[in-house]
Each structure stands twice: as C-alpha cells, then as structure tokens.
Design an enzyme around this catalytic site. Structure first.
Site, PDB file in Angstrom:
ATOM      1  N   CYS A   1       0.838  -1.137  -0.021  1.00 50.72           N
ATOM      2  CA  CYS A   1       0.091   0.013   0.015  1.00 50.72           C
ATOM      3  C   CYS A   1       0.826   1.260  -0.020  1.00 50.72           C
ATOM      4  CB  CYS A   1      -0.662   0.047   1.187  1.00 50.72           C
ATOM      5  SG  CYS A   1      -2.121  -1.195   1.349  1.00 50.72           S
TER       6      CYS A   1
ATOM      7  N   GLY B   1       0.013   0.448  -4.998  1.00 50.69           N
ATOM      8  CA  GLY B   1      -1.387  -0.232  -4.721  1.00 50.69           C
ATOM      9  C   GLY B   1      -2.418   0.202  -5.941  1.00 50.69           C
TER      10      GLY B   1
ATOM     11  N   ASN C   1       0.055   0.668   5.797  1.00 52.99           N
ATOM     12  CA  ASN C   1       0.969  -0.026   4.907  1.00 52.99           C
ATOM     13  C   ASN C   1       1.754  -1.012   5.718  1.00 52.99           C
ATOM     14  OD1 ASN C   1       4.002   0.649   2.967  1.00 52.99           O
ATOM     15  ND2 ASN C   1       2.682  -1.017   2.917  1.00 52.99           N
ATOM     16  N   GLY C   2       1.694  -2.496   5.313  1.00 55.16           N
ATOM     17  CA  GLY C   2       2.240  -3.477   6.087  1.00 55.16           C
ATOM     18  C   GLY C   2       1.039  -4.640   6.316  1.00 55.16           C
TER      19      GLY C   2
ATOM     20  N   CYS D   1      12.692  -3.926   4.589  1.00 53.68           N
ATOM     21  CA  CYS D   1      12.326  -5.087   3.612  1.00 53.68           C
ATOM     22  C   CYS D   1      13.299  -4.689   2.474  1.00 53.68           C
ATOM     23  CB  CYS D   1      10.981  -4.763   3.215  1.00 53.68           C
ATOM     24  SG  CYS D   1      10.404  -5.767   1.558  1.00 53.68           S
TER      25      CYS D   1
ATOM     26  N   TYR E   1      12.232  -4.501  -5.862  1.00 50.53           N
ATOM     27  CA  TYR E   1      11.073  -4.385  -6.860  1.00 50.53           C
ATOM     28  C   TYR E   1      10.116  -3.455  -6.745  1.00 50.53           C
ATOM     29  CZ  TYR E   1       6.378  -5.481  -9.153  1.00 50.53           C
ATOM     30  OH  TYR E   1       5.291  -5.454  -9.548  1.00 50.53           O
TER      31      TYR E   1
ATOM     32  N   SER F   1      10.495  -2.955 -14.581  1.00 51.94           N
ATOM     33  CA  SER F   1      11.152  -3.275 -13.284  1.00 51.94           C
ATOM     34  C   SER F   1      12.464  -3.842 -13.637  1.00 51.94           C
ATOM     35  CB  SER F   1      10.196  -4.277 -12.770  1.00 51.94           C
ATOM     36  OG  SER F   1       9.937  -5.210 -13.274  1.00 51.94           O
TER      37      SER F   1
ATOM     38  N   ASP G   1      15.200  -9.572 -15.632  1.00 49.68           N
ATOM     39  CA  ASP G   1      14.065  -8.951 -14.906  1.00 49.68           C
ATOM     40  C   ASP G   1      14.554  -8.956 -13.436  1.00 49.68           C
ATOM     41  OD1 ASP G   1      11.604  -8.129 -14.329  1.00 49.68           O
ATOM     42  OD2 ASP G   1      10.503  -9.975 -14.882  1.00 49.68           O
ATOM     43  N   ASP G   2      14.006  -8.347 -12.646  1.00 51.05           N
ATOM     44  CA  ASP G   2      14.122  -8.279 -11.057  1.00 51.05           C
ATOM     45  C   ASP G   2      13.638  -9.369 -10.399  1.00 51.05           C
ATOM     46  OD1 ASP G   2      11.273  -6.993 -11.526  1.00 51.05           O
ATOM     47  OD2 ASP G   2      11.250  -7.704  -9.505  1.00 51.05           O
TER      48      ASP G   2
ATOM     49  N   CYS H   1       5.785 -13.588   1.935  1.00 46.44           N
ATOM     50  CA  CYS H   1       5.994 -12.384   2.844  1.00 46.44           C
ATOM     51  C   CYS H   1       4.857 -12.423   3.716  1.00 46.44           C
ATOM     52  CB  CYS H   1       6.264 -11.024   2.003  1.00 46.44           C
ATOM     53  SG  CYS H   1       6.302  -9.632   3.024  1.00 46.44           S
TER      54      CYS H   1
ATOM     55  N   CYS I   1      15.182  -7.399   6.390  1.00 43.37           N
ATOM     56  CA  CYS I   1      14.178  -8.556   6.095  1.00 43.37           C
ATOM     57  C   CYS I   1      14.330  -9.382   4.886  1.00 43.37           C
ATOM     58  CB  CYS I   1      12.957  -8.384   6.436  1.00 43.37           C
ATOM     59  SG  CYS I   1      11.761  -9.948   6.224  1.00 43.37           S
TER      60      CYS I   1
HETATM   61  P1  AMP Z   1       6.230 -14.385 -12.642  1.00 40.67           P
HETATM   62  O1  AMP Z   1       6.804 -14.577 -14.052  1.00 40.67           O
HETATM   63  O2  AMP Z   1       4.986 -14.756 -12.019  1.00 40.67           O
HETATM   64  O3  AMP Z   1       7.134 -15.133 -11.816  1.00 40.67           O
HETATM   65  O4  AMP Z   1       6.439 -12.805 -12.331  1.00 40.67           O
HETATM   66  C1  AMP Z   1       7.505 -12.276 -12.101  1.00 40.67           C
HETATM   67  C2  AMP Z   1       7.238 -10.673 -12.292  1.00 40.67           C
HETATM   68  O5  AMP Z   1       6.425 -10.146 -11.576  1.00 40.67           O
HETATM   69  C3  AMP Z   1       8.396  -9.740 -12.360  1.00 40.67           C
HETATM   70  O6  AMP Z   1       8.568  -9.036 -13.648  1.00 40.67           O
HETATM   71  C4  AMP Z   1       8.419  -8.724 -11.309  1.00 40.67           C
HETATM   72  O7  AMP Z   1       8.864  -7.604 -11.535  1.00 40.67           O
HETATM   73  C5  AMP Z   1       7.019  -8.988 -10.948  1.00 40.67           C
HETATM   74  N1  AMP Z   1       6.702  -8.985  -9.450  1.00 40.67           N
HETATM   75  C6  AMP Z   1       7.647  -9.408  -8.604  1.00 40.67           C
HETATM   76  N2  AMP Z   1       7.004  -9.596  -7.174  1.00 40.67           N
HETATM   77  C7  AMP Z   1       5.950  -8.924  -7.413  1.00 40.67           C
HETATM   78  C8  AMP Z   1       4.682  -8.699  -6.518  1.00 40.67           C
HETATM   79  N3  AMP Z   1       4.773  -8.952  -5.168  1.00 40.67           N
HETATM   80  N4  AMP Z   1       3.504  -8.110  -6.836  1.00 40.67           N
HETATM   81  C9  AMP Z   1       3.502  -7.669  -8.280  1.00 40.67           C
HETATM   82  N5  AMP Z   1       4.423  -7.987  -9.131  1.00 40.67           N
HETATM   83  C10 AMP Z   1       5.637  -8.838  -8.695  1.00 40.67           C
END
Ligand code: AMP
Length: 461
Positions: free
Chosen positions: A2, A28, A102-103, A236, A242, A283, A345-346, A382, A433
């Site tokens: 959030c 959010g 938020n949390g 965190c 991300y 991202s 990707d992240d 989480c 964390c």
């Molecule tokens: P997936 O292919 O389902 O593993 O989704 C990975 C993608 O989701 C990556 O591009 C991340 O940038 C994004 N992502 C990672 N964590 C979250 C999250 N908690 N909420 C929304 N998007 C996320």
C-alpha cells in the site's frame, strides 16, 4: 502493499493528498482514498480503482479542511472491495479517527479474536481495523495516548498515517519493515511512503521516520515518541528489489543505483556470451543497465511496454493475469531476430509471466534467451505486507534450477545471490528482512496465512 500519505495544515490538503497518491500509485492499484479533517469533523472519499479513476476530474469540495491523509491499496490481507479500501474511518469515544496502513500485522488474528470475543463488531476484513478497535477501547483520556497504547499491542509491519480531529500522527513499526518519510511543503509537514511523492509536490525531504517512531503533529508543533521496546530494525529488501519506485530515496538510499549495482553483480555471478541485454520493462531496466555496463554487452530495447495497463500481478485472478501479460508487452522482431539475448528482470515469482516473456522473445526470432534475475530465488511467502503467493505457487520453492529453466523455456537462468543482493543494497544479512529469499522471519507468526484467510477473507460484498 500500500501507499500512504499525510499532510498537516495546508489549505489545499486533500488536493495535495490526491497528488501524493498519484506518485504512490505503484504501491497499490485496487483502491484509492482520502480523508480530511476540518478541525471538527472528518470527511472521507474512496473508491475502487486507480487514483485517476477515483479522483480524476473531481472537485474535492467534499474533503474540506487543512489536514488530510491518503491511501492506495493492494490487498495482502482481506479481499478487494470498497469497505476494505483505505483510509478506514471510525467514530470512537476519543473522537473520529481515520487510518491509512501499509504493512501486515502478524498478530491480527489473535487481536481480532480477542476483540470479537469482547463484543467488537468489525466492518471490514482488513488487519488494519483491529488498530481502530484497540484505539476505541483504550481507557486513556488523551487520543494520542490511546493510540500509542493500541500500537504497543501490534506485531509485524505497520507504517501508518492517522488523522484525528486536530492532529496527524505518523507511525513506523520498530522493525521498520515498510518505509515512511517526512517532508516539508512551505511549512506544512508531509508524510509519505516514498520520497517520490514529496518530489511531485516540490516538498523538501527532511528524513525517514525512524523505526519505532511515533511522530505527532498538532497545535503544539511536531514531537516524536519512541514507545516500543528496542529491536534490530530490518527494513524489507524487496522494496529495493522491486516494490519501491526507482527514483525514491528509501531507507536512506536511492533505489535506482542499488538496482543497477544488483545488475552489475549479477553479470559477474552469471556471465553469458550474448549479443544484447534486453530489459523486461519497467522493473528490469535498472538491473539490465547494470548488467550491460558490467558485461560490455549492449543494452537493446527489445521489449516495448504498453504503459496504459496496470501491473500484471494486480489482477488477482490467474486467468486475468494471463491476458494482461500480452496486454502489457510486445517484442520487436527487427531487433531480436537471430540474436543471443540476455533477458533481465528483477524477480521470478510464479514464473508464469516470465515464461510468456521468454516465449515472446523467442517468437520474435531470438536465437538464444538467457534469463537473468536481479534477486535471489523467492522461496518463502512474505507475511509483512508484500503480496507473494503461497509457497506451493512459488516456482523456486518447488523446483531446482534445471526444472525452473525448463519451465520458463529459457536456455539458461541465473539468479543474483543473497550475498550479491545485500552487497548491492549495502545492507547486511541481519539488518534487512529477506525472509522471502530464505532468510529468517524477524517477527514470529503462527500459521498466519491460514488463520488470516479464515478470519479475514469472508466475502462481504
Ligand atoms: P512471474 O513470471 O509470475 O514469476 O512474475 C514475475 C514478475 O512479477 C516480475 O517481472 C516482477 O517484476 C513482478 N513481481 C515480483 N513480485 C511482485 C509482487 N509482489 N507483486 C507484483 N509483481 C511482482
């Protein structure tokens, strides 16, 4: 997940809260809300959808007063519907109160059971509402004392903005899981989840709200209390990976260069012979830049993002998520054809999005696709406010690297190490964390998700 915002004593408080929420939209996208105080009565406007959908074109006459808080929500606890949208407002013996949270509270089930046992009637299925009930029941005479007494019962992640009739209070839990910063706009104090909201208003960044700090803004000025027992703060690290906006200064450091450093270290840990580094926008971009710098492989914009659709994950149902990947990204065959691609990707969560992106790049003619992730494998859910699926849905919790590589249909997959992530963020293992990446859970919880679902996810629509 959030975003929260607060402003004290500004003639255009509600309008500025709406602006602040625009900057925090990435935190959010399910609902947006603003509460204001005219010094006597609290007012509230909220709705489902993006800030622009809820507040765009609205004159805000129904939000008078010079103090305001705002909230954008993506549910980690409680279903997605209007009663659960923030801020939540209640009339109590201490006067009206509005809360933005938020949390995620890890003892919310115990507290809710206790409160319901004492006759409390809950009107939302959020964990945040327990705070209002504790506040309402406090026998302290002063509202701020009543709030502080309630806060001492909470365990887990809570960055809060609390609006009282004539005061604004900001709170950060003693572990400091989620961010909260203090700024100043021409003498009016501002609270926000991230500094990007201050930048938008041209407000001056003053400092982070410290872990365990309760900051009170009222007619007497600004003062801080530290009512919690001292613990080791553990902000965190996934915020750096991300969640936070890359232009924000978070936990004392700017996010963008940290993500670049993650990419550089990733390139050292998982080099590959390739023709181009392609970021998964948006991202993956900072890490892809870092990977490209370190490896000397040129950065190529081989995937184009449609910016007019929200984040993929935000659609809570799997079927909708599948559609939104295609809505969001397209590959450029003219750039990718015959090339060996490092796709950066992240993070990898369920792997479903990544698998489709790998396929997109391959269908565009890439000869090889090597997936590189600028975070370690996500192996745990989480419980402190980031929406991660159950362990059973987390790819890395259930497969080894070989199986993951086959699942996402890449030629190779490489993850940043936990040590590499901490080196980039300049945190050390015990001071952030990283429970989702296999680290310890800093605040204990018992079967939280199961109990939380039982208690909080009754469908009230
Ligand atoms: P997936 O292919 O389902 O593993 O989704 C990975 C993608 O989701 C990556 O591009 C991340 O940038 C994004 N992502 C990672 N964590 C979250 C999250 N908690 N909420 C929304 N998007 C996320």
């Amino acid at each position: 997940m959030c975003g929260i915002f607060g402003i004290y004593r500004h003639p255009e408080a509600a309008k500025l809260a709406v602006y602040g929420l625009y900057a925090l939209q990435h935190r959010g996208q399910e609902s947006a809300g603003v509460a204001s105080s005219d010094g006597d009565v609290l007012h509230l406007a909220k709705g489902m959808g993006l800030v622009s959908e809820v507040f765009g074109g609205r004159d805000l006459d129904d939000l008078p007063g010079d103090c305001s808080i705002g909230h954008v929500r993506y549910s980690t606890s409680g279903s997605s519907y209007l009663a659960n949208a923030g801020p939540i407002l209640a009339a109590t013996q201490h006067g009206e109160v509005a809360l933005g949270h938020n949390g995620n509270l890890v003892n919310c089930c115990d507290l809710r059971e206790e409160l319901e046992g004492g006759g409390a009637i809950f009107s939302t299925t959020t964990d945040s509402e327990v705070i209002l009930h504790l506040f309402a029941r406090s026998t302290q005479a002063d509202p701020v004392d009543a709030l502080v007494e309630s806060l001492k019962r909470l365990q887990g992640a809570f960055s809060l903005v609390v609006l009282l009739r004539d005061a604004l209070v900001g709170v950060r839990d003693p572990w400091g899981f989620r961010p909260l910063v203090l700024g100043d706009l021409e003498g009016s104090p501002v609270l926000a989840s991230e500094t990007c909201a201050l930048d938008l208003l041209n407000a001056r960044y003053i400092r982070e709200i410290a872990p365990g700090e309760v900051i009170i803004m009222d007619r007497e000025g600004i003062r801080s209390l530290f009512p919690f027992p001292k613990v080791q703060p553990v902000p965190c690290i996934f915020e750096y990976v991300y969640f936070a906006r890359p232009d924000s200064d978070l936990f004392g450091r700017v996010v963008f260069p940290i993500r670049q450093a993650m990419g550089r270290i990733l390139a050292k840990e998982h080099p590959v012979e390739a023709d181009m580094v392609v970021p998964v926008p948006d991202s993956g971009l900072p890490a892809a830049m870092g990977y490209s710098e370190q490896s000397g492989i040129p950065l190529v914009w081989g995937l184009i993002r449609n910016h007019y659709v929200g984040r993929t994950f935000i659609a809570p149902r799997q079927s909708m998520r599948d559609v939104s990947v295609r809505l969001k990204l397209n590959a450029v065959p003219a750039l990718l054809k015959g090339k060996r691609v490092v796709l950066v990707d992240d993070s990898l969560v369920r792997g479903t999005t990544s698998r489709k992106i790998v396929r997109l790049v391959r269908d565009a003619g890439a000869a090889e696709v090597h997936l590189r992730l600028s975070s370690p494998p996500i192996v745990n859910s989480c419980v402190y406010g980031i929406d991660t699926p159950e362990r059973s849905e987390l790819l890395a919790a259930n497969m080894d690297l070989e199986a993951i590589t086959a699942f996402v249909e890449a030629d190779s997959v490489g993850y940043l190490s936990v040590e590499g992530m901490h080196a980039a963020a300049e945190t050390d293992l015990g001071r952030a964390c990283h429970a989702c990446f296999g680290g310890p859970y800093p605040v204990q919880y018992t079967q939280l998700r199961e109990r939380q679902r039982h208690l909080f996810e009754k469908d009230h629509r």
